[in-house]
Motif scaffolding. Sequence first.
Motif, PDB file in Angstrom:
ATOM      1  N   PHE A 375      12.597  30.177 -19.243  1.00 55.24           N
ATOM      2  CA  PHE A 375      13.860  30.698 -18.723  1.00 55.24           C
ATOM      3  C   PHE A 375      14.962  30.527 -19.767  1.00 55.24           C
ATOM      4  O   PHE A 375      14.960  29.549 -20.526  1.00 55.24           O
ATOM      5  CB  PHE A 375      14.260  29.974 -17.435  1.00 55.24           C
ATOM      6  N   PRO A 376      15.932  31.447 -19.832  1.00 54.19           N
ATOM      7  CA  PRO A 376      17.045  31.265 -20.759  1.00 54.19           C
ATOM      8  C   PRO A 376      17.876  30.032 -20.379  1.00 54.19           C
ATOM      9  O   PRO A 376      17.872  29.607 -19.222  1.00 54.19           O
ATOM     10  CB  PRO A 376      17.854  32.560 -20.602  1.00 54.19           C
ATOM     11  N   THR A 377      18.581  29.467 -21.352  1.00 53.90           N
ATOM     12  CA  THR A 377      19.264  28.192 -21.151  1.00 53.90           C
ATOM     13  C   THR A 377      20.221  28.227 -19.967  1.00 53.90           C
ATOM     14  O   THR A 377      20.257  27.291 -19.162  1.00 53.90           O
ATOM     15  CB  THR A 377      20.025  27.795 -22.429  1.00 53.90           C
ATOM     16  N   LEU A 379      20.078  29.775 -17.322  1.00 56.26           N
ATOM     17  CA  LEU A 379      19.380  29.917 -16.041  1.00 56.26           C
ATOM     18  C   LEU A 379      18.224  28.926 -15.901  1.00 56.26           C
ATOM     19  O   LEU A 379      17.540  28.925 -14.877  1.00 56.26           O
ATOM     20  CB  LEU A 379      18.807  31.338 -15.906  1.00 56.26           C
ATOM     21  N   ARG A 380      18.024  28.082 -16.914  1.00 56.96           N
ATOM     22  CA  ARG A 380      16.796  27.280 -16.955  1.00 56.96           C
ATOM     23  C   ARG A 380      16.661  26.354 -15.750  1.00 56.96           C
ATOM     24  O   ARG A 380      15.627  26.303 -15.089  1.00 56.96           O
ATOM     25  CB  ARG A 380      16.735  26.471 -18.250  1.00 56.96           C
ATOM     26  N   SER A 381      17.674  25.570 -15.477  1.00 58.31           N
ATOM     27  CA  SER A 381      17.571  24.606 -14.390  1.00 58.31           C
ATOM     28  C   SER A 381      17.439  25.299 -13.034  1.00 58.31           C
ATOM     29  O   SER A 381      16.677  24.854 -12.167  1.00 58.31           O
ATOM     30  CB  SER A 381      18.792  23.679 -14.405  1.00 58.31           C
ATOM     31  N   THR A 382      18.154  26.407 -12.864  1.00 60.64           N
ATOM     32  CA  THR A 382      18.025  27.177 -11.615  1.00 60.64           C
ATOM     33  C   THR A 382      16.621  27.752 -11.486  1.00 60.64           C
ATOM     34  O   THR A 382      16.023  27.737 -10.399  1.00 60.64           O
ATOM     35  CB  THR A 382      19.058  28.311 -11.573  1.00 60.64           C
ATOM     36  N   GLY A 383      16.081  28.259 -12.595  1.00 65.01           N
ATOM     37  CA  GLY A 383      14.731  28.812 -12.560  1.00 65.01           C
ATOM     38  C   GLY A 383      13.684  27.764 -12.241  1.00 65.01           C
ATOM     39  O   GLY A 383      12.751  28.011 -11.468  1.00 65.01           O
ATOM     40  N   ILE A 384      13.823  26.588 -12.844  1.00 68.41           N
ATOM     41  CA  ILE A 384      12.902  25.494 -12.525  1.00 68.41           C
ATOM     42  C   ILE A 384      13.032  25.118 -11.058  1.00 68.41           C
ATOM     43  O   ILE A 384      12.035  24.920 -10.353  1.00 68.41           O
ATOM     44  CB  ILE A 384      13.187  24.275 -13.427  1.00 68.41           C
ATOM     45  N   GLY A 385      14.278  25.002 -10.585  1.00 67.13           N
ATOM     46  CA  GLY A 385      14.498  24.622  -9.190  1.00 67.13           C
ATOM     47  C   GLY A 385      13.921  25.616  -8.210  1.00 67.13           C
ATOM     48  O   GLY A 385      13.324  25.233  -7.195  1.00 67.13           O
ATOM     49  N   LEU A 386      14.058  26.911  -8.514  1.00 69.08           N
ATOM     50  CA  LEU A 386      13.499  27.937  -7.635  1.00 69.08           C
ATOM     51  C   LEU A 386      11.978  27.858  -7.632  1.00 69.08           C
ATOM     52  O   LEU A 386      11.337  27.962  -6.574  1.00 69.08           O
ATOM     53  CB  LEU A 386      13.955  29.321  -8.092  1.00 69.08           C
ATOM     54  N   GLU A 445      14.795  29.637 -27.788  1.00 63.78           N
ATOM     55  CA  GLU A 445      15.513  30.913 -27.875  1.00 63.78           C
ATOM     56  C   GLU A 445      14.555  32.062 -28.202  1.00 63.78           C
ATOM     57  O   GLU A 445      14.723  33.184 -27.717  1.00 63.78           O
ATOM     58  CB  GLU A 445      16.612  30.820 -28.937  1.00 63.78           C
ATOM     59  N   ARG A 446      13.550  31.786 -28.984  1.00 59.57           N
ATOM     60  CA  ARG A 446      12.582  32.817 -29.346  1.00 59.57           C
ATOM     61  C   ARG A 446      11.737  33.241 -28.149  1.00 59.57           C
ATOM     62  O   ARG A 446      11.284  34.388 -28.053  1.00 59.57           O
ATOM     63  CB  ARG A 446      11.681  32.307 -30.473  1.00 59.57           C
TER      64      ARG A 446
END
Length: 453
Positions: A375-377, A379-386, A445-446
Amino acid sequence: MNLTERLDSVPWGRFHTVVTVALGIGWLLDAFEVTIVNNVVSVLKVQWHLSNVEASWILSIWFIGLMIGAYGFGYLADRFGRKQLFLITLLVYGVFTFLTAFSWNFQSMMVLRLLTAIGVGAEYSAINASISEFIPARHRGKTGATVMNFWPVGAILAAVVSLYVVNVLPPDIGWRVAFGFGALVAGSTALIRSHIPESPRWLITQGNLVDAERVVSGIEQRHPWLGKTQVKRHPGAPGNFWGQSHELLTRYPARVALGGLLDFSEAAGYYGLFAFLALFILPGIHVTNGFVPLFYIVGNVGALVGGGMAAALLDRAGRKLTVPIFYLLAAGAVLLLAMSTTTHAWTWVLAAFTLANVFATGSWISAYPTFSEIFPTHLRSTGIGLSVAIGRFGAFSAPLVLTYVANAFGMVPALMLLASFWLIGAAAMVPWYFRGVEGKGQALERLVTGEGA
């Protein structure tokens, strides 16, 4: 080099070790809580005259809290930063597990367990986002796996506490001391975490390049106590909770699907395995209550081995091979466990359970670093949480479904169903193998902007 390239090129140092240990203890505490409650629920059932349904809710309420904490606090970690959240989550856990020790009835226990679980669920998001963003790319897979391998350590610690505290002290005192012990560990860990700086990658998303440079320079100069730096946070412009979720689901649906399916599969399989063991297998082979903690200690030694294997393979074989292989092996090991139950010999069951725990633990420990980094930075924590929230539906429902199947058709068909839960994760990796990105050795980032993203 830019800031993120410098962060990825730093040699491993004391700072990285401190981050790994301080954040890994969050997984230790989760395992400690789950295992302790499994050991003391029978005591609470007698003490408070609980029905089977009420006793099961003490276990089930935990997963509801995890869902709330992982998803809700995942957004907050993207909004307000990793450091604030991984300190707040530990505070929430420590306070409410301490108060749990003073529960006076079933209702108070339920409320406090829910609030404690929210704190632990929040740890899932904040910890995995932080590890992904701090650790150099060449070490990221094995370090993420090592952090999560604190889970079996917590389970073993809980089993030891059960043997020498819960089982020794008077019934009304032992379980309270056990919860107090968890709060003590949380308080000690908070002191270490207070010295960890804010994620430079998160600071960059806020446009705060000055402080991001300060943190990266400190890591390069091997300053282990960077948390003393006063990092100013400039307000960025992240979306609100629903905006973050909408962006995830519309721009990165395949990544959300992968994270959700991997987590659902491992949560249904892992928690289903342990619930079924306690409810059907151990009573079926007449394992005495005094031997149960030792049974879990041996099984979790196997878990440590599985986590170590995952840590070794993620940055060598890569995510695309390591993850599906572990999920497939977990399914096969559960089938071996089904065969062992037909012998009615505790030795064979213990051996099969330990083997199943090797691959079950290796599965989820390899899965978390894999979906945490895609996930992009912002959105990363939200994506992990979801992803974790989706997975907790599996953890919540699997014991109920397995119980129904076992009662209706027997233990072996139920264990065959349990094996099939692991196949969901293996199947989810097939399209990712051909069209997804490989995180091994790649900058975060890549993985979002590079070829194949």
